[in-house]
Write a protein that holds these residues in place. Structure first.
Motif, PDB file in Angstrom:
ATOM      1  N   ALA A  78       0.793  -0.990  -0.017  1.00 50.00           N
ATOM      2  CA  ALA A  78       0.127   0.051   0.140  1.00 50.00           C
ATOM      3  C   ALA A  78       0.834   1.269   0.141  1.00 50.00           C
ATOM      4  CB  ALA A  78      -1.026   0.062   1.106  1.00 50.00           C
ATOM      5  N   LYS A  79       1.738   1.189   0.837  1.00 51.87           N
ATOM      6  CA  LYS A  79       2.765   2.392   0.980  1.00 51.87           C
ATOM      7  C   LYS A  79       3.357   2.395  -0.506  1.00 51.87           C
ATOM      8  CE  LYS A  79       3.509   2.245   5.776  1.00 51.87           C
ATOM      9  NZ  LYS A  79       4.499   1.989   6.970  1.00 51.87           N
ATOM     10  N   ALA A  80       3.939   1.412  -1.067  1.00 52.54           N
ATOM     11  CA  ALA A  80       4.567   1.612  -2.623  1.00 52.54           C
ATOM     12  C   ALA A  80       3.680   2.146  -3.415  1.00 52.54           C
ATOM     13  CB  ALA A  80       5.173   0.166  -2.888  1.00 52.54           C
ATOM     14  N   ILE A  81       2.444   1.735  -3.481  1.00 52.09           N
ATOM     15  CA  ILE A  81       1.542   2.205  -4.471  1.00 52.09           C
ATOM     16  C   ILE A  81       1.329   3.720  -4.269  1.00 52.09           C
ATOM     17  CG2 ILE A  81      -0.703   2.182  -5.062  1.00 52.09           C
ATOM     18  CD1 ILE A  81      -0.759  -0.843  -4.699  1.00 52.09           C
ATOM     19  N   GLU A  82       1.141   3.779  -2.904  1.00 56.24           N
ATOM     20  CA  GLU A  82       0.810   5.300  -2.729  1.00 56.24           C
ATOM     21  C   GLU A  82       2.102   6.414  -3.058  1.00 56.24           C
ATOM     22  OE1 GLU A  82      -0.741   7.999   1.296  1.00 56.24           O
ATOM     23  OE2 GLU A  82       0.877   6.323   1.740  1.00 56.24           O
ATOM     24  N   ALA A  83       3.425   5.914  -2.913  1.00 56.77           N
ATOM     25  CA  ALA A  83       4.537   6.587  -3.677  1.00 56.77           C
ATOM     26  C   ALA A  83       4.603   6.920  -4.810  1.00 56.77           C
ATOM     27  CB  ALA A  83       5.945   6.059  -2.951  1.00 56.77           C
ATOM     28  N   ILE A  84       4.270   5.707  -5.682  1.00 58.06           N
ATOM     29  CA  ILE A  84       4.766   5.718  -7.114  1.00 58.06           C
ATOM     30  C   ILE A  84       3.547   6.404  -7.842  1.00 58.06           C
ATOM     31  CG2 ILE A  84       3.589   3.359  -7.592  1.00 58.06           C
ATOM     32  CD1 ILE A  84       6.396   3.109  -9.585  1.00 58.06           C
ATOM     33  N   VAL A  85       2.294   6.145  -7.255  1.00 59.27           N
ATOM     34  CA  VAL A  85       1.051   6.948  -8.064  1.00 59.27           C
ATOM     35  C   VAL A  85       0.993   8.355  -7.424  1.00 59.27           C
ATOM     36  CG1 VAL A  85      -1.187   7.281  -7.803  1.00 59.27           C
ATOM     37  CG2 VAL A  85      -0.409   4.954  -7.919  1.00 59.27           C
ATOM     38  N   GLY A  86       1.836   8.701  -6.365  1.00 65.67           N
ATOM     39  CA  GLY A  86       2.007  10.198  -5.879  1.00 65.67           C
ATOM     40  C   GLY A  86       3.209  10.865  -6.891  1.00 65.67           C
ATOM     41  N   LYS A  87       3.897   9.934  -7.430  1.00 68.01           N
ATOM     42  CA  LYS A  87       4.885  10.671  -8.188  1.00 68.01           C
ATOM     43  C   LYS A  87       4.521  10.674  -9.722  1.00 68.01           C
ATOM     44  CE  LYS A  87       9.973  10.342  -9.815  1.00 68.01           C
ATOM     45  NZ  LYS A  87      11.020   9.729  -9.233  1.00 68.01           N
ATOM     46  N   TYR A  88       3.816   9.331 -10.044  1.00 70.25           N
ATOM     47  CA  TYR A  88       3.362   9.607 -11.661  1.00 70.25           C
ATOM     48  C   TYR A  88       2.166   9.905 -11.938  1.00 70.25           C
ATOM     49  CZ  TYR A  88       7.926   7.326 -12.304  1.00 70.25           C
ATOM     50  OH  TYR A  88       9.399   7.149 -12.436  1.00 70.25           O
ATOM     51  N   GLY A  89       1.264   9.744 -10.880  1.00 70.85           N
ATOM     52  CA  GLY A  89      -0.203  10.110 -11.039  1.00 70.85           C
ATOM     53  C   GLY A  89      -1.171   8.652 -11.276  1.00 70.85           C
ATOM     54  N   MET A  90      -2.504   8.861 -11.545  1.00 70.88           N
ATOM     55  CA  MET A  90      -3.139   7.974 -11.958  1.00 70.88           C
ATOM     56  C   MET A  90      -3.394   7.755 -13.212  1.00 70.88           C
ATOM     57  SD  MET A  90      -4.542   6.817  -8.820  1.00 70.88           S
ATOM     58  CE  MET A  90      -6.281   6.423  -8.637  1.00 70.88           C
ATOM     59  N   ALA A  91      -3.200   8.628 -14.036  1.00 69.55           N
ATOM     60  CA  ALA A  91      -3.172   8.399 -15.548  1.00 69.55           C
ATOM     61  C   ALA A  91      -2.020   7.595 -16.070  1.00 69.55           C
ATOM     62  CB  ALA A  91      -3.342   9.670 -16.190  1.00 69.55           C
ATOM     63  N   TYR A  92      -1.707   6.549 -15.494  1.00 66.47           N
ATOM     64  CA  TYR A  92      -0.429   5.893 -15.829  1.00 66.47           C
ATOM     65  C   TYR A  92      -0.755   4.368 -15.875  1.00 66.47           C
ATOM     66  CZ  TYR A  92       4.416   7.336 -16.539  1.00 66.47           C
ATOM     67  OH  TYR A  92       5.545   7.903 -16.892  1.00 66.47           O
ATOM     68  N   LEU A  93      -0.201   3.615 -16.772  1.00 66.75           N
ATOM     69  CA  LEU A  93      -0.246   2.292 -16.601  1.00 66.75           C
ATOM     70  C   LEU A  93       1.036   1.575 -15.895  1.00 66.75           C
ATOM     71  CD1 LEU A  93      -2.020   0.360 -18.074  1.00 66.75           C
ATOM     72  CD2 LEU A  93      -0.267   0.142 -19.950  1.00 66.75           C
ATOM     73  N   TYR A  94       0.619   0.878 -14.785  1.00 71.30           N
ATOM     74  CA  TYR A  94       1.623   0.491 -13.918  1.00 71.30           C
ATOM     75  C   TYR A  94       1.672  -1.103 -14.052  1.00 71.30           C
ATOM     76  CZ  TYR A  94       1.416   4.788 -11.666  1.00 71.30           C
ATOM     77  OH  TYR A  94       1.460   6.089 -11.470  1.00 71.30           O
ATOM     78  N   GLU A  95       2.977  -1.864 -13.716  1.00 74.97           N
ATOM     79  CA  GLU A  95       3.226  -3.064 -13.923  1.00 74.97           C
ATOM     80  C   GLU A  95       3.411  -3.680 -12.262  1.00 74.97           C
ATOM     81  OE1 GLU A  95       6.031  -5.405 -16.344  1.00 74.97           O
ATOM     82  OE2 GLU A  95       7.175  -5.415 -14.630  1.00 74.97           O
ATOM     83  N   ILE A  96       2.558  -4.659 -11.903  1.00 70.87           N
ATOM     84  CA  ILE A  96       2.944  -5.039 -10.472  1.00 70.87           C
ATOM     85  C   ILE A  96       3.418  -6.434 -10.733  1.00 70.87           C
ATOM     86  CG2 ILE A  96       1.809  -5.741  -8.358  1.00 70.87           C
ATOM     87  CD1 ILE A  96      -0.342  -3.796  -9.016  1.00 70.87           C
ATOM     88  N   SER A  97       4.467  -6.765  -9.999  1.00 71.42           N
ATOM     89  CA  SER A  97       4.988  -8.082 -10.180  1.00 71.42           C
ATOM     90  C   SER A  97       5.337  -8.677  -8.793  1.00 71.42           C
ATOM     91  CB  SER A  97       6.534  -8.328 -10.759  1.00 71.42           C
ATOM     92  OG  SER A  97       7.422  -7.361 -10.328  1.00 71.42           O
ATOM     93  N   ARG A  98       5.075  -9.979  -8.491  1.00 72.85           N
ATOM     94  CA  ARG A  98       5.333 -10.907  -7.503  1.00 72.85           C
ATOM     95  C   ARG A  98       6.497 -11.600  -7.425  1.00 72.85           C
ATOM     96  NH1 ARG A  98       1.167 -14.719  -3.896  1.00 72.85           N
ATOM     97  NH2 ARG A  98       2.582 -15.498  -2.711  1.00 72.85           N
ATOM     98  N   GLN A  99       7.186 -11.496  -6.422  1.00 71.35           N
ATOM     99  CA  GLN A  99       8.403 -12.486  -6.177  1.00 71.35           C
ATOM    100  C   GLN A  99       8.136 -13.237  -4.703  1.00 71.35           C
ATOM    101  OE1 GLN A  99       9.166  -8.979  -6.842  1.00 71.35           O
ATOM    102  NE2 GLN A  99       8.929  -9.357  -8.711  1.00 71.35           N
ATOM    103  N   GLY A 100       8.565 -14.527  -4.681  1.00 69.72           N
ATOM    104  CA  GLY A 100       8.302 -15.374  -3.412  1.00 69.72           C
ATOM    105  C   GLY A 100       6.933 -15.766  -3.167  1.00 69.72           C
ATOM    106  N   ALA A 101       7.064 -16.431  -1.797  1.00 71.15           N
ATOM    107  CA  ALA A 101       5.876 -17.099  -1.644  1.00 71.15           C
ATOM    108  C   ALA A 101       5.425 -16.745   0.039  1.00 71.15           C
ATOM    109  CB  ALA A 101       5.966 -18.385  -1.772  1.00 71.15           C
TER     110      ALA A 101
END
Length: 143
Positions: free
Chosen positions: A86-109
């Motif tokens: 949640a904090k990571a999303i808030e930071a990156i959307v705060g920088k680039y804005g909502m009108a951006y395409l984002y890639e979310i990737s998962r590593q680990g289990a």
């Protein structure tokens, strides 16, 4: 690229990523915070005096995946996670804005799971024009 989608009993379409999976889309609307107990698979409203053991803070946000080649529209889904994502999303959307395409990737289990969020590109004019026509999921608890 996109591994799985699963539907809850309330017919909301959640995004589930396994180790190594990626998904691309647009964050939309406001995030919703709640408390979630994995053992009981129960969601609780924030601010209660106490919660069952094993309950942790979670969030949900609408995540719109583009579809069609060429682009046609967005498919509304829900992405959820813990406090760190949640904090990571808030930071990156705060920088680039909502009108951006984002890639979310998962590593680990399990407890060793990490997520990465990267800005892919600004939305095109065509993509921006479609956004207001998309119906977002209701993220709050139903009484």
């Amino acid at each position: 690229m996109f591994s799985k989608e699963f539907t809850t009993t309330s017919n909301l379409s959640f995004i589930k990523l396994d180790d190594g999976d990626k998904v691309t889309g647009v964050f939309a609307g406001e995030p919703y915070e709640c408390m979630y107990n994995f053992k009981e698979q129960e969601e609780y409203a924030m601010g209660l005096p106490s919660y069952p053991e094993g309950t942790s803070k979670k969030f949900k946000i609408n995540f719109l995946r583009p579809w069609g080649n060429p682009f046609k529209s967005f498919s509304p889904n829900i992405f959820s996670g813990g406090t760190n994502i949640a904090k990571a999303i808030e930071a990156i959307v705060g920088k680039y804005g909502m009108a951006y395409l984002y890639e979310i990737s998962r590593q680990g289990a399990g407890k060793k799971t990490t997520y990465s969020i990267l800005p892919e590109r600004p939305l095109t004019e065509e993509e921006r024009a479609v956004l207001p026509t998309i119906s977002l999921h209701e993220l709050t608890l139903r009484e």
